[in-house]
Enzyme design. Structure first.
Site, PDB file in Angstrom:
ATOM      1  N   GLY A 265      -1.114  -3.165   3.581  1.00 34.87           N
ATOM      2  CA  GLY A 265      -0.101  -2.418   4.333  1.00 34.87           C
ATOM      3  C   GLY A 265       0.808  -3.306   5.169  1.00 34.87           C
ATOM      4  O   GLY A 265       1.641  -2.807   5.923  1.00 34.87           O
TER       5      GLY A 265
ATOM      6  N   ASN B 298       0.815  -1.225   0.000  1.00 31.81           N
ATOM      7  CA  ASN B 298       0.000   0.000   0.000  1.00 31.81           C
ATOM      8  C   ASN B 298       0.846   1.272   0.000  1.00 31.81           C
ATOM      9  O   ASN B 298       0.544   2.237  -0.699  1.00 31.81           O
ATOM     10  CB  ASN B 298      -0.900   0.034   1.241  1.00 31.81           C
ATOM     11  CG  ASN B 298      -2.197  -0.697   1.007  1.00 31.81           C
ATOM     12  OD1 ASN B 298      -2.558  -0.991  -0.128  1.00 31.81           O
ATOM     13  ND2 ASN B 298      -2.904  -0.992   2.079  1.00 31.81           N
TER      14      ASN B 298
ATOM     15  N   PHE C  89      -5.132   3.224  11.565  1.00 27.87           N
ATOM     16  CA  PHE C  89      -5.347   2.309  10.451  1.00 27.87           C
ATOM     17  C   PHE C  89      -4.654   2.842   9.205  1.00 27.87           C
ATOM     18  O   PHE C  89      -4.586   4.050   9.005  1.00 27.87           O
ATOM     19  CB  PHE C  89      -6.849   2.127  10.232  1.00 27.87           C
ATOM     20  CG  PHE C  89      -7.517   1.589  11.473  1.00 27.87           C
ATOM     21  CD1 PHE C  89      -7.586   0.219  11.693  1.00 27.87           C
ATOM     22  CD2 PHE C  89      -8.001   2.449  12.454  1.00 27.87           C
ATOM     23  CE1 PHE C  89      -8.136  -0.288  12.862  1.00 27.87           C
ATOM     24  CE2 PHE C  89      -8.556   1.950  13.624  1.00 27.87           C
ATOM     25  CZ  PHE C  89      -8.625   0.586  13.838  1.00 27.87           C
ATOM     26  N   GLU C  90      -4.177   1.936   8.372  1.00 28.39           N
ATOM     27  CA  GLU C  90      -3.394   2.339   7.201  1.00 28.39           C
ATOM     28  C   GLU C  90      -4.164   3.252   6.262  1.00 28.39           C
ATOM     29  O   GLU C  90      -3.592   4.013   5.508  1.00 28.39           O
ATOM     30  CB  GLU C  90      -2.908   1.113   6.441  1.00 28.39           C
ATOM     31  CG  GLU C  90      -4.012   0.285   5.841  1.00 28.39           C
ATOM     32  CD  GLU C  90      -3.578  -1.155   5.624  1.00 28.39           C
ATOM     33  OE1 GLU C  90      -3.279  -1.509   4.500  1.00 28.39           O
ATOM     34  OE2 GLU C  90      -3.544  -1.936   6.598  1.00 28.39           O
ATOM     35  N   THR C  91      -5.495   3.141   6.310  1.00 30.27           N
ATOM     36  CA  THR C  91      -6.330   3.977   5.452  1.00 30.27           C
ATOM     37  C   THR C  91      -6.283   5.448   5.841  1.00 30.27           C
ATOM     38  O   THR C  91      -6.690   6.298   5.059  1.00 30.27           O
ATOM     39  CB  THR C  91      -7.779   3.488   5.531  1.00 30.27           C
ATOM     40  OG1 THR C  91      -8.071   3.161   6.901  1.00 30.27           O
ATOM     41  CG2 THR C  91      -7.981   2.250   4.678  1.00 30.27           C
TER      42      THR C  91
END
Lengths: 322, 253
Positions: free
Chosen positions: B130, A107, B50-52
Site C-alpha cells: 500500500g 494494493n 491499516f491498509e488491510t
C-alpha cells in the site's frame, strides 16, 4: 441432505475439476493471514503448471506455488511474510533469476482491478501511482499482451473527461480471473459464506472470478448462518466449490480460530533459502502427504493447540512469535 | 550513544511526531513499532489504521505486519483494502502515513521494489504493497530508513512511492494536489523538507551524532545548518517500548 451436496468436495476434487494448467487464479487472504493453503498445497501436489497468479499483498500461498514450479506469470503488489520473510524467498529467487514473468501494481490498484471485474466494467480510475515507476514501467513483455486475460496495456494515464482543468487519472484494467481461491471461517449448509475479521479484497476477488472455490473452517447449519445475515460475505449462488478444511490456512492465521505458526514459518524460511532444503521441504510437507488431513496430523495437535485463538481477541494471546 | 539501540531511537523519534487527533496509517516493520509506541506514550487519542482494513485496533499486542490478526482486534470497524485505502485520501480527513523504505532520494521519493534493472533485478524487495497508494493519497508521509549512502541516493533504482517528485510544485503538477513527505526518520536523525524547493534538510540529530557522520552517510548534498540535537530517550520511554510494546523483540533490535 443439504443444499450444498453437489458443491461440497475434497481439495483434490476441487483442483482437478476447476484448475487447469495456465489458469488465471486469484489468491485470497493477505501475507500471513487467511491464505487458502489447503487448496494451494493440493495445486502443488497435483503439479498444476503455468498458473497466472493475481493478488495484492501475498505471502505463503504465493511463495509455495512459485517455489513448487506452478506459476509462470504473476501480477502483484507485494510478496512478504513479515519477520519470517521480509521478501518472500522463492518469489525473490524466481524474479531475480528470470523464472517467471511479473508485473507490479499497488494494493489499491490491484483491489480496484478486482472491483472493476466484479462490477463488469473494463477499467477503473484512480489517483494512485501518478508519477511512479509502478505506472511508468511495464513488467510483462509486449508479446503476451494480446493473450486472453492479459491487459493490452498495464495502465493508461488519461485526463478526467468531466473537467476542463488539468486532472490526470490512472486507468486500471479490470481483472476477471478464471478461479478465485478464498479461505473463510464459515460456510452455511445453504452455501452462504462468512468471513470474520478483515475481508481484505476476498469479496471483490470472488465476485470478479468465473469460478469460486471456498475452503472453510466450519460448515454450520443454515439456521445458524442466517441468524445474523449482516455478517455474511457471499451468497450461495456465487460459490462453485466448497471445501471443508479445518486449519486450512495453516501456517497463516485465521482470525477467531488460530494464529500464524511462527515455528513452521521459521522452518519454511530456512528451507526456502536453499534449493536442496527446499526440495526436501516440498517432499516432506506437500508431495509426501496425501491429503490436508495427513498434513495436519504431521503438524501435530500440540502445535495446533498452542496456536488456538482467544475467542475474544481473535488471536493466540502471548504466543511466542519469535 | 549508549543505553539504547538505533531501532529504539527511531521508533521513539517517529512516535514523538504523532499527536492526539492524528489519523495514522501504519505499514509493516518499524512503522508498526512507531504506531504502537505513539498509542502508548505520546498520542493515545490518535487513531491508527491499516491498509488491510482494521480501523483503530486496541494494539494490546504488537502486530508484526499489517496482515496480523492483531490489527483486527478491538477495532471500531473491520473492513477491507478498498475501504481502508480510500480513507487515506478522503477529503474530510488529515491522514499521516508511516512507511519503511529501502532507498530514498532528496525529494523523499521511495523505492521498495528492486535494485538494478527492474526486469532482472540484482535484489528484489517485496514491492509497493500500500506504500504507493499512501504516498499518492495521504496528507503526509513519515518514512523510515537506515542512514547509509547506498540508501540515500541521487537517483532511485525504481520509484515506487512518490514524494515531492522533482521538488518545487512538481508533485502538484503530476495531479496529486495534496500530501507529500513530512519527515524521514533514520538511525542518525530526522530529516525534513524545505519550502519551496522541497529538498531534504537535517532537522535534528540524535544525541552524540556529529553532523559529519550524517553527511558521510548521505549520498547527496544536504543542509545541516539548522540541525538541533534531539532529546535522548527517557528511562520511562524505553521501559514502555521494551516491556509493553515489544517484549518479544519482534521488531526491536
Amino acid at each position: 441432505m443439504s443444499d450444498i451436496d453437489d458443491k461440497l468436495m475434497s481439495p483434490a476434487d476441487a483442483v482437478r475439476r476447476f484448475i487447469e494448467n495456465g489458469a488465471q487464479v486469484s489468491l485470497g487472504g493477505f501475507t500471513i493471514n487467511r491464505n487458502p493453503m489447503a487448496v494451494a498445497c493440493e495445486i502443488a501436489r497435483q503439479g498444476v503448471r503455468d498458473l497466472h497468479l493475481v493478488c495484492h499483498s501475498h505471502g505463503q500461498a504465493l511463495d509455495l506455488l512459485i517455489g513448487a514450479g506452478c506459476v509462470s506469470r504473476l501480477e502483484l503488489a507485494y510478496g512478504g511474510n513479515g519477520r519470517y520473510a521480509p521478501t518472500c524467498i522463492r518469489f525473490r529467487d524466481a524474479v531475480e533469476n528470470n523464472k517467471i514473468l511479473f508485473e507490479d501494481y499497488s494494493n489499491y490498484q490491484m483491489s480496484l482491478r478486482f472491483l472493476a471485474g466484479a462490477l463488469g466494467v473494463s477499467y477503473i480510475p484512480s489517483k494512485s501511482g501518478l508519477g511512479s515507476d509502478v505506472i511508468r514501467l511495464e513488467g510483462f513483455p509486449p508479446g503476451i499482451r494480446k493473450e486472453r486475460n492479459v491487459a493490452s496495456k498495464k495502465v493508461v494515464v488519461a485526463q478526467n473527461p468531466f473537467s476542463n482543468d488539468d486532472d490526470p487519472v490512472v486507468l486500471l484494467p479490470a481483472l476477471t480471473p478464471d478461479v478465485a481461491l478464498v479461505h473463510a471461517q464459515y460456510v452455511g449448509d445453504d452455501g452462504t459464506v462468512r468471513i470474520t475479521g478483515l475481508s481484505f479484497a476476498d469479496i471483490e476477488q470472488a465476485k470478479s472470478a468465473d469460478v469460486v472455490i471456498v475452503s472453510c473452517e466450519e460448515i454450520v447449519p443454515r439456521s445458524v448462518i442466517r441468524r445474523d445475515p449482516d455478517a455474511n460475505s457471499l451468497p450461495p449462488f456465487l460459490v462453485d466449490a466448497i471445501v471443508h478444511a479445518p486449519h486450512g490456512a495453516h501456517p497463516t492465521a485465521c482470525y477467531g480460530f488460530y494464529d500464524y505458526d511462527p515455528g513452521h514459518l521459521n522452518l519454511y524460511r530456512v528451507a526456502a533459502g536453499d534449493d536442496e532444503n527446499w526440495r526436501a521441504y516440498l517432499e516432506k510437507w506437500i508431495y509426501g502427504v496425501p491429503s490436508h488431513e495427513a498434513y495436519l496430523e504431521k503438524i501435530g495437535d500440540t502445535v495446533l493447540r498452542a496456536l488456538r485463538a482467544d475467542p475474544e481477541r481473535g488471536y493466540a494471546v502471548g504466543l511466542d512469535r519469535k | 550513544m549508549t543505553g539504547y539501540t538505533d531501532t529504539e531511537m527511531m521508533a521513539l523519534a517517529a512516535g514523538r511526531l504523532i499527536k492526539d487527533g492524528d489519523i495514522v496509517f501504519a505499514g509493516t516493520g518499524v512503522s508498526m513499532l512507531a504506531a504502537t509506541t505513539a498509542k502508548r506514550i505520546y498520542a493515545p487519542g490518535a487513531v491508527f489504521f491499516f491498509e488491510t482494513g482494521g480501523i483503530d485496533p486496541d494494539l494490546r499486542e504488537l502486530p508484526m505486519t499489517v496482515g496480523d490478526p492483531r490489527v483486527m482486534s478491538g477495532t471500531s470497524i473491520n473492513t477491507g483494502l478498498i475501504d481502508a485505502l480510500s480513507l487515506l485520501g478522503h477529503r474530510k480527513l488529515r491522514t499521516i502515513a508511516l512507511l519503511g523504505t529501502a532507498q530514498i532520494d532528496r525529494y523523499g521519493n521511495l523505492n521498495t521494489t528492486s535494485l538494478g534493472d527492474y526486469h532482472r533485478p540484482a535484489t528484489r524487495f517485496p514491492g509497493s504493497g500500500g506504500a504507493c497508494d499512501a504516498a499518492s493519497c495521504a496528507s503526509g508521509v513519515i518514512s523510515f530508513v537506515k542512514h547509509e549512502k547506498r540508501r540515500f541516493v541521487e537517483k532511485l533504482d525504481y520509484l515506487t512511492s512518490v514524494g515531492w517528485y522533482r521538488g518545487g510544485d512538481s508533485r502538484r503538477r503530476l495531479g496529486l494536489p495534496r500530501g507529500g513527505p513530512i519527515a524521514v526518520v533514520t538511525n542518525l536523525g530526522v530529516m525534513k523538507f524545505d519550502d519551496p524547493t522541497k529538498e531534504m534538510y537535517l532537522a535534528c540529530r540524535y544525541p552524540g551524532v556529529p553532523v559529519e557522520t550524517i553527511l558521510e552517510n548521505t549520498g547527496f548534498p544536504v543542509d545541516v545548518s539548522r540541525a538541533v540535537e534531539t532529546e535522548p530517550p527517557s528511562a520511562e520511554e524505553l521501559k514502555i517500548l521494551r516491556d509493553e510494546v515489544d517484549p518479544q523483540r519482534l521488531i526491536l533490535q
